[in-house]
Design a protein around this motif. Structure first.
Motif, PDB file in Angstrom:
ATOM      1  N   ASP A   6     -49.810   5.799 -27.431  1.00 32.57           N
ATOM      2  CA  ASP A   6     -49.051   4.555 -27.277  1.00 32.57           C
ATOM      3  C   ASP A   6     -49.505   3.730 -26.069  1.00 32.57           C
ATOM      4  N   LEU A   7     -50.607   4.122 -25.449  1.00 34.39           N
ATOM      5  CA  LEU A   7     -51.079   3.393 -24.271  1.00 34.39           C
ATOM      6  C   LEU A   7     -51.686   2.057 -24.691  1.00 34.39           C
ATOM      7  N   THR A   8     -51.139   0.975 -24.162  1.00 35.97           N
ATOM      8  CA  THR A   8     -51.646  -0.371 -24.409  1.00 35.97           C
ATOM      9  C   THR A   8     -52.049  -0.983 -23.081  1.00 35.97           C
ATOM     10  N   LEU A   9     -53.293  -1.374 -22.969  1.00 37.79           N
ATOM     11  CA  LEU A   9     -53.768  -1.953 -21.714  1.00 37.79           C
ATOM     12  C   LEU A   9     -53.171  -3.338 -21.520  1.00 37.79           C
ATOM     13  N   ALA A  10     -52.721  -3.585 -20.297  1.00 32.80           N
ATOM     14  CA  ALA A  10     -52.063  -4.850 -19.966  1.00 32.80           C
ATOM     15  C   ALA A  10     -52.841  -5.598 -18.892  1.00 32.80           C
ATOM     16  N   LYS A  11     -52.624  -6.867 -18.817  1.00 32.84           N
ATOM     17  CA  LYS A  11     -53.299  -7.702 -17.836  1.00 32.84           C
ATOM     18  C   LYS A  11     -52.678  -7.522 -16.457  1.00 32.84           C
ATOM     19  N   GLY A  12     -53.517  -7.568 -15.430  1.00 31.31           N
ATOM     20  CA  GLY A  12     -53.024  -7.567 -14.054  1.00 31.31           C
ATOM     21  C   GLY A  12     -52.685  -6.192 -13.516  1.00 31.31           C
ATOM     22  N   ASP A  16     -45.841   0.080 -10.898  1.00 31.66           N
ATOM     23  CA  ASP A  16     -45.441   1.386 -11.429  1.00 31.66           C
ATOM     24  C   ASP A  16     -45.996   1.526 -12.847  1.00 31.66           C
ATOM     25  N   PRO A  17     -46.425   2.728 -13.255  1.00 30.76           N
ATOM     26  CA  PRO A  17     -46.932   2.916 -14.620  1.00 30.76           C
ATOM     27  C   PRO A  17     -45.955   2.478 -15.701  1.00 30.76           C
ATOM     28  N   GLN A  18     -44.662   2.563 -15.401  1.00 37.41           N
ATOM     29  CA  GLN A  18     -43.661   2.153 -16.385  1.00 37.41           C
ATOM     30  C   GLN A  18     -43.696   0.653 -16.639  1.00 37.41           C
ATOM     31  N   ASP A  19     -44.272  -0.095 -15.688  1.00 39.20           N
ATOM     32  CA  ASP A  19     -44.360  -1.550 -15.840  1.00 39.20           C
ATOM     33  C   ASP A  19     -45.593  -1.962 -16.646  1.00 39.20           C
ATOM     34  N   GLY A  20     -46.499  -1.015 -16.881  1.00 34.34           N
ATOM     35  CA  GLY A  20     -47.719  -1.317 -17.605  1.00 34.34           C
ATOM     36  C   GLY A  20     -48.924  -0.737 -16.896  1.00 34.34           C
ATOM     37  N   LEU A  21     -50.045  -0.719 -17.576  1.00 39.42           N
ATOM     38  CA  LEU A  21     -51.277  -0.169 -17.031  1.00 39.42           C
ATOM     39  C   LEU A  21     -52.453  -1.063 -17.396  1.00 39.42           C
ATOM     40  N   CYS A  22     -53.215  -1.468 -16.397  1.00 31.57           N
ATOM     41  CA  CYS A  22     -54.498  -2.101 -16.685  1.00 31.57           C
ATOM     42  C   CYS A  22     -55.524  -0.982 -16.907  1.00 31.57           C
ATOM     43  N   LEU A  23     -56.761  -1.347 -17.163  1.00 32.22           N
ATOM     44  CA  LEU A  23     -57.778  -0.338 -17.463  1.00 32.22           C
ATOM     45  C   LEU A  23     -57.915   0.691 -16.353  1.00 32.22           C
ATOM     46  N   LEU A  24     -58.083   0.228 -15.115  1.00 29.88           N
ATOM     47  CA  LEU A  24     -58.319   1.178 -14.027  1.00 29.88           C
ATOM     48  C   LEU A  24     -57.064   1.951 -13.656  1.00 29.88           C
ATOM     49  N   GLU A  25     -55.888   1.352 -13.816  1.00 28.26           N
ATOM     50  CA  GLU A  25     -54.647   2.104 -13.625  1.00 28.26           C
ATOM     51  C   GLU A  25     -54.523   3.183 -14.696  1.00 28.26           C
ATOM     52  N   ALA A  26     -54.965   2.873 -15.906  1.00 21.78           N
ATOM     53  CA  ALA A  26     -54.941   3.868 -16.976  1.00 21.78           C
ATOM     54  C   ALA A  26     -55.887   5.018 -16.672  1.00 21.78           C
ATOM     55  N   VAL A  27     -57.028   4.718 -16.047  1.00 21.14           N
ATOM     56  CA  VAL A  27     -57.954   5.774 -15.635  1.00 21.14           C
ATOM     57  C   VAL A  27     -57.262   6.720 -14.661  1.00 21.14           C
ATOM     58  N   SER A  36     -52.933   3.646  -9.130  1.00 19.05           N
ATOM     59  CA  SER A  36     -53.797   2.721  -8.410  1.00 19.05           C
ATOM     60  C   SER A  36     -54.758   2.072  -9.385  1.00 19.05           C
ATOM     61  N   ASP A  37     -55.185   0.833  -9.068  1.00 17.24           N
ATOM     62  CA  ASP A  37     -56.248   0.230  -9.870  1.00 17.24           C
ATOM     63  C   ASP A  37     -57.603   0.412  -9.193  1.00 17.24           C
ATOM     64  N   HIS A  38     -57.641   1.274  -8.173  1.00 14.20           N
ATOM     65  CA  HIS A  38     -58.893   1.667  -7.521  1.00 14.20           C
ATOM     66  C   HIS A  38     -58.982   3.198  -7.505  1.00 14.20           C
ATOM     67  N   PRO A  39     -58.984   3.846  -8.674  1.00 14.12           N
ATOM     68  CA  PRO A  39     -58.986   5.312  -8.701  1.00 14.12           C
ATOM     69  C   PRO A  39     -60.240   5.880  -8.035  1.00 14.12           C
ATOM     70  N   ALA A  40     -60.045   6.912  -7.234  1.00 13.51           N
ATOM     71  CA  ALA A  40     -61.153   7.492  -6.470  1.00 13.51           C
ATOM     72  C   ALA A  40     -62.212   8.127  -7.362  1.00 13.51           C
ATOM     73  N   CYS A  41     -61.890   8.376  -8.618  1.00 14.27           N
ATOM     74  CA  CYS A  41     -62.823   9.061  -9.519  1.00 14.27           C
ATOM     75  C   CYS A  41     -63.814   8.121 -10.180  1.00 14.27           C
ATOM     76  N   THR A  42     -63.697   6.823  -9.938  1.00 14.65           N
ATOM     77  CA  THR A  42     -64.484   5.842 -10.695  1.00 14.65           C
ATOM     78  C   THR A  42     -65.490   5.116  -9.812  1.00 14.65           C
ATOM     79  N   SER A  43     -66.671   4.930 -10.344  1.00  9.73           N
ATOM     80  CA  SER A  43     -67.729   4.149  -9.704  1.00  9.73           C
ATOM     81  C   SER A  43     -67.195   2.818  -9.190  1.00  9.73           C
ATOM     82  N   ILE A  44     -67.642   2.432  -8.005  1.00  9.60           N
ATOM     83  CA  ILE A  44     -67.196   1.155  -7.429  1.00  9.60           C
ATOM     84  C   ILE A  44     -67.627  -0.009  -8.308  1.00  9.60           C
ATOM     85  N   VAL A  45     -68.837   0.041  -8.824  1.00  6.21           N
ATOM     86  CA  VAL A  45     -69.323  -1.046  -9.681  1.00  6.21           C
ATOM     87  C   VAL A  45     -68.511  -1.122 -10.969  1.00  6.21           C
TER      88      VAL A  45
END
Length: 245
Positions: A6-12, A16-27, A36-45
């Motif tokens: 049921d995960l739907t990517l949202a803008k911005g 809190d995750p309950q408010d929605g998740l963008c791509l990097l927050e979903a990661v 966070s939208d800057h997860p430590a596990c993901t390439s900076i680029v």
């Protein structure tokens, strides 16, 4: 790692995750990391490109990024960011820019840019510089040739189109983080000139369409480039995986 059905990517961004998740927050969510939208596990680029791409895409195309969530996990510090930056630079120059040049009927310049060698290192990026700057001069001439009223009439549509077509996202990725070679290769020049030329060409096309019809003329190119940007991001995320070159 399983993506919730049921995960739907949202803008911005979201507090809190309950408010929605963008791509990097979903990661971060799927990886079990703090929100966070800057997860430590993901390439900076990939993070830079992904945050911007997520926000410029319409809701339906944004969901095409969902399958990439597991691919983004574990890319931090994998030694591939310079290569990713050069891929983004290559796309900006050889795909994004000529699409707008073609739309503005600058066919000769579009062909010259498309025929550039693939940008894979400092040498090929520097070689692209004169061709990109020549395209910039031609597209700027179209801007200068029109009066202020005409520029104002077409400007909003052109600005919106150039923005949501993901050029700024690719430009940021091309000059980000460990991409020192990409930054030097672009000289902050080829990259910036490509962005400027694309905007001017988009504006020229909008001006030619005139008035309310401008967005209708620009929209197919926007969609084409959005889909192309998604494919680019997929390739950036999967290099070195599953046999990807």
């Amino acid at each position: 790692m399983t993506i919730p059905a049921d995960l739907t990517l949202a803008k911005g961004g979201h507090d809190d995750p309950q408010d929605g998740l963008c791509l990097l927050e979903a990661v971060a969510y799927v990886a079990g990391l703090p929100h966070s939208d800057h997860p430590a596990c993901t390439s900076i680029v990939l993070g830079t490109f992904g945050r911007s791409l997520n926000d410029v895409l319409p809701d339906d195309l944004r969901q095409e990024l969902r399958p990439l969530i597991p691919q983004l996990i574990g890319t931090a510090g994998d030694g591939l960011d310079e290569r990713r930056s050069l891929m983004a630079l290559d796309w900006l120059i050889r795909t994004y820019l000529p699409a707008w040049l073609q739309l503005a009927h600058l066919d000769e310049q579009a062909r010259a840019v498309r025929e550039l060698a693939q940008i894979v290192d400092l040498e090929t990026a520097q070689a692209a510089g004169p061709v990109v700057r020549a395209a910039r001069e031609k597209s700027a001439a179209a801007w200068d040739a029109a009066g202020a009223a005409a520029r104002d009439a077409a400007g909003a549509a052109a600005w919106d189109a150039a923005g949501v077509a993901a050029g700024a996202a690719a430009g940021a990725a091309a000059g980000d983080a460990a991409g020192d070679a990409a930054r030097d290769a672009a000289g902050d020049a080829a990259r910036d000139a490509a962005g400027d030329a694309a905007w001017d060409a988009a504006w020229a096309a909008a001006w030619a369409a005139a008035g309310d019809a401008a967005w209708d003329v620009l929209a197919p190119t926007v969609t084409e480039l959005q889909r192309s940007a998604i494919d680019l991001y997929r390739r950036m995320a999967t290099i070195g995986k599953d046999g990807q070159a």
